[in-house]
Design an enzyme around this catalytic site. Structure first.
Site, mmCIF file in Angstrom:
data_model
loop_
_atom_site.group_PDB
_atom_site.id
_atom_site.type_symbol
_atom_site.label_atom_id
_atom_site.label_comp_id
_atom_site.label_asym_id
_atom_site.label_seq_id
_atom_site.Cartn_x
_atom_site.Cartn_y
_atom_site.Cartn_z
ATOM 1 N N ARG A 1 11.406 15.656 10.038
ATOM 2 C CA ARG A 1 10.967 14.260 9.936
ATOM 3 C C ARG A 1 12.090 13.279 10.261
ATOM 4 O O ARG A 1 11.822 12.194 10.781
ATOM 5 C CB ARG A 1 10.407 13.997 8.545
ATOM 6 C CG ARG A 1 9.066 14.672 8.391
ATOM 7 C CD ARG A 1 8.441 14.422 7.064
ATOM 8 N NE ARG A 1 7.027 14.784 7.119
ATOM 9 C CZ ARG A 1 6.284 15.028 6.061
ATOM 10 N NH1 ARG A 1 6.785 14.944 4.855
ATOM 11 N NH2 ARG A 1 5.015 15.347 6.200
ATOM 12 N N LYS B 1 -13.370 25.611 4.648
ATOM 13 C CA LYS B 1 -14.662 25.070 4.240
ATOM 14 C C LYS B 1 -15.276 24.069 5.205
ATOM 15 O O LYS B 1 -14.572 23.225 5.764
ATOM 16 C CB LYS B 1 -14.496 24.373 2.889
ATOM 17 C CG LYS B 1 -14.256 25.351 1.764
ATOM 18 C CD LYS B 1 -14.159 24.611 0.450
ATOM 19 C CE LYS B 1 -14.182 25.581 -0.715
ATOM 20 N NZ LYS B 1 -13.992 24.898 -1.982
ATOM 21 N N GLY C 1 -2.553 19.750 8.537
ATOM 22 C CA GLY C 1 -2.311 20.785 7.538
ATOM 23 C C GLY C 1 -1.991 22.172 8.035
ATOM 24 O O GLY C 1 -0.965 22.399 8.684
ATOM 25 N N GLY D 1 -2.953 14.305 6.369
ATOM 26 C CA GLY D 1 -4.084 13.452 5.982
ATOM 27 C C GLY D 1 -4.364 12.366 7.008
ATOM 28 O O GLY D 1 -5.526 12.069 7.319
HETATM 29 P P1 AMP Z 1 -8.142 24.209 5.794
HETATM 30 O O1 AMP Z 1 -7.142 23.607 4.854
HETATM 31 O O2 AMP Z 1 -9.547 23.793 5.540
HETATM 32 O O3 AMP Z 1 -7.717 24.046 7.251
HETATM 33 O O4 AMP Z 1 -8.167 25.757 5.483
HETATM 34 C C1 AMP Z 1 -7.067 26.579 5.713
HETATM 35 C C2 AMP Z 1 -7.257 27.840 4.954
HETATM 36 O O5 AMP Z 1 -8.428 28.491 5.369
HETATM 37 C C3 AMP Z 1 -6.130 28.826 5.140
HETATM 38 O O6 AMP Z 1 -5.420 28.931 3.938
HETATM 39 C C4 AMP Z 1 -6.839 30.122 5.485
HETATM 40 O O7 AMP Z 1 -6.346 31.229 4.775
HETATM 41 C C5 AMP Z 1 -8.267 29.841 5.083
HETATM 42 N N1 AMP Z 1 -9.236 30.685 5.819
HETATM 43 C C6 AMP Z 1 -9.385 30.811 7.140
HETATM 44 N N2 AMP Z 1 -10.305 31.729 7.429
HETATM 45 C C7 AMP Z 1 -10.787 32.201 6.274
HETATM 46 C C8 AMP Z 1 -11.757 33.199 5.919
HETATM 47 N N3 AMP Z 1 -12.407 33.871 6.856
HETATM 48 N N4 AMP Z 1 -11.970 33.435 4.604
HETATM 49 C C9 AMP Z 1 -11.297 32.750 3.675
HETATM 50 N N5 AMP Z 1 -10.365 31.809 3.944
HETATM 51 C C10 AMP Z 1 -10.102 31.540 5.225
#
Ligand code: AMP
Length: 395
Positions: free
Chosen positions: A35, A197, A353, A376
């Site tokens: 940064r 999610k 992220g 964010g």
């Molecule tokens: P996000 O912060 O929504 O981008 O989610 C990132 C997280 O999603 C990471 O920590 C991954 O381990 C998790 N992730 C990705 N694919 C899967 C999966 N098939 N099952 C569970 N977690 C997952």
């Protein structure tokens, strides 16, 4: 869009909001100076013009003035990176800060103490912002990481510089990169959304359907789409309450002519563990007791073909549980494909992220066009929101 290049800083004091929220070890040494390096071009421009820099930032989430969050810990790192002595004041407002700012000479740098030692910073207090504004002649915002916050130093302070305010080079680059994808991207435009999610990405998906030709939905998110269409996802992560929404997204995508690509096969495991037994299965037929943790070989091939067709690529979110070595291959294969597309002339932006963490971990950082510095702030930009820190400069 006013940037640093619209100003000559000779004999001017630039009040620069930087994002020096850097990680420190137990000895209070900076463990990742990215940064500070990112703000270097802005600082150098002001100094080379014959101006001086007053740097303001937050560090962590202190409750009042706590020494462990003092920016004094990073003054020597700034000196090392910029190559100029960095003076420090132990309060960002008040007589001491005003005196130090007044005495600052061209070519000098002054670092203010952590803005968040005052609760007025995060509450966006106007009087506090006015006190900060007294320290400089021109306000420069170069902190993308906090541009989505309407804090005193990121947003409110700008009103006290009606003409003398601009974006620093880093923030300008972030805005340009997002615009390249969302407004003026060379077609075909592809967005890859992965991660855990659907619920955390839904606003992005809805906003992005109007901007892209292809959409890859990967990672944990994909199972909600598969189950909604009648597939068996076993014990894979799935948000049943979001299934109607997933179907609605697929319908909208069809109406808008967006081609949606969802994995066709997965590497499934019998436990959420790197040591679990694994098998490759069809994503619509995952046995009970098994969960999809990475995409399978056919999906990797399909995604590779899509990526290589596209001229503008946005990537947010991993395609599997990349933190576990055995389930990182889909994310790595995608990174390889994006690197190749970039080499062939595509513009690729990685942001938000965990995909940034993955890109750094697997060494793709210099093989994509741009890696965003704001988590964010990046996500809110992709959702189509106008960030308050950006709006305040444009007003
Ligand atoms: P996000 O912060 O929504 O981008 O989610 C990132 C997280 O999603 C990471 O920590 C991954 O381990 C998790 N992730 C990705 N694919 C899967 C999966 N098939 N099952 C569970 N977690 C997952």
């Amino acid at each position: 869009m006013k940037t640093l290049n619209d100003f000559n800083f000779k004999d001017q004091k630039a009040l620069i909001r930087v994002d020096f929220n850097v990680p420190l070890n137990e000895k209070f040494q900076v463990t990742d100076a990215t940064r500070i390096l990112s703000a270097k071009p802005t600082i150098i421009k002001v100094l080379e013009d014959g101006g001086s820099c007053i740097l303001m930032s937050h560090l962590g989430r202190p409750k009042g003035a706590q020494d462990e969050f003092s920016l004094s810990h990073i003054a020597n790192k700034i000196e090392e990176i910029i190559g100029v002595e960095t003076k420090f004041v132990s309060n960002c407002v008040g007589a001491e800060a005003e005196e130090a700012a007044k005495n600052l000479k061209p070519g000098e740098i002054l670092l203010l103490e952590n803005l968040r030692f005052h609760s007025e910073e995060t509450s966006g207090d106007k009087d506090f912002a006015e006190k900060l504004s007294k320290l400089g002649d021109i306000y420069v915002n170069d902190a993308f990481g906090t541009a989505h916050r309407a804090h005193a130093s990121t947003t409110v302070v700008a009103q006290f510089f009606p003409k003398n305010k601009c974006f620093g080079y880093l923030l300008a680059q972030e805005i340009e990169s997002i615009n390249k994808v969302m407004e003026s991207g060379e077609k075909p435009v592809l967005a890859i959304l992965g991660g855990a999610k659907v619920s955390s990405k839904i606003t992005i998906i809805e906003n992005i359907l109007d901007k892209v030709d292809h959409l890859i939905v990967g990672g944990g998110m994909s199972f909600t789409f598969i189950k909604a269409q009648g597939g068996k996802v076993g014990d894979s992560i799935c948000e049943d309450d979001k299934m109607p929404l997933a179907l609605e997204i697929l319908k909208q995508a069809k109406e808008k002519g967006v081609q949606v690509h969802i994995p066709v096969d997965v590497l499934a495991a019998n436990a959420f563990s790197n040591d679990a037994d694994t098998q490759v299965c069809d994503i619509t037929d995952i046995p009970e007791g098994w969960q999809g943790l990475d995409c399978g070989p056919k999906s990797k091939q399909i995604f590779n073909d899509v990526v290589l067709q596209c001229k503008t690529i946005l990537w947010n979110g991993p395609l599997g549980v990349f933190e576990m070595e055995n389930f990182a291959t889909g994310t790595i294969a995608l990174g390889d494909s994006i690197a190749e597309a970039t080499k062939n002339g595509a513009f690729s932006l990685v942001g938000g992220g965990d995909s940034v963490a993955a890109v750094k971990q697997f060494g793709f950082e210099n093989k994509v066009s741009y890696v965003s510095t704001g988590g964010g702030a990046m996500l809110e930009s992709l959702e189509g929101k106008t960030l308050p820190g950006i709006a305040a400069i444009l007003e």
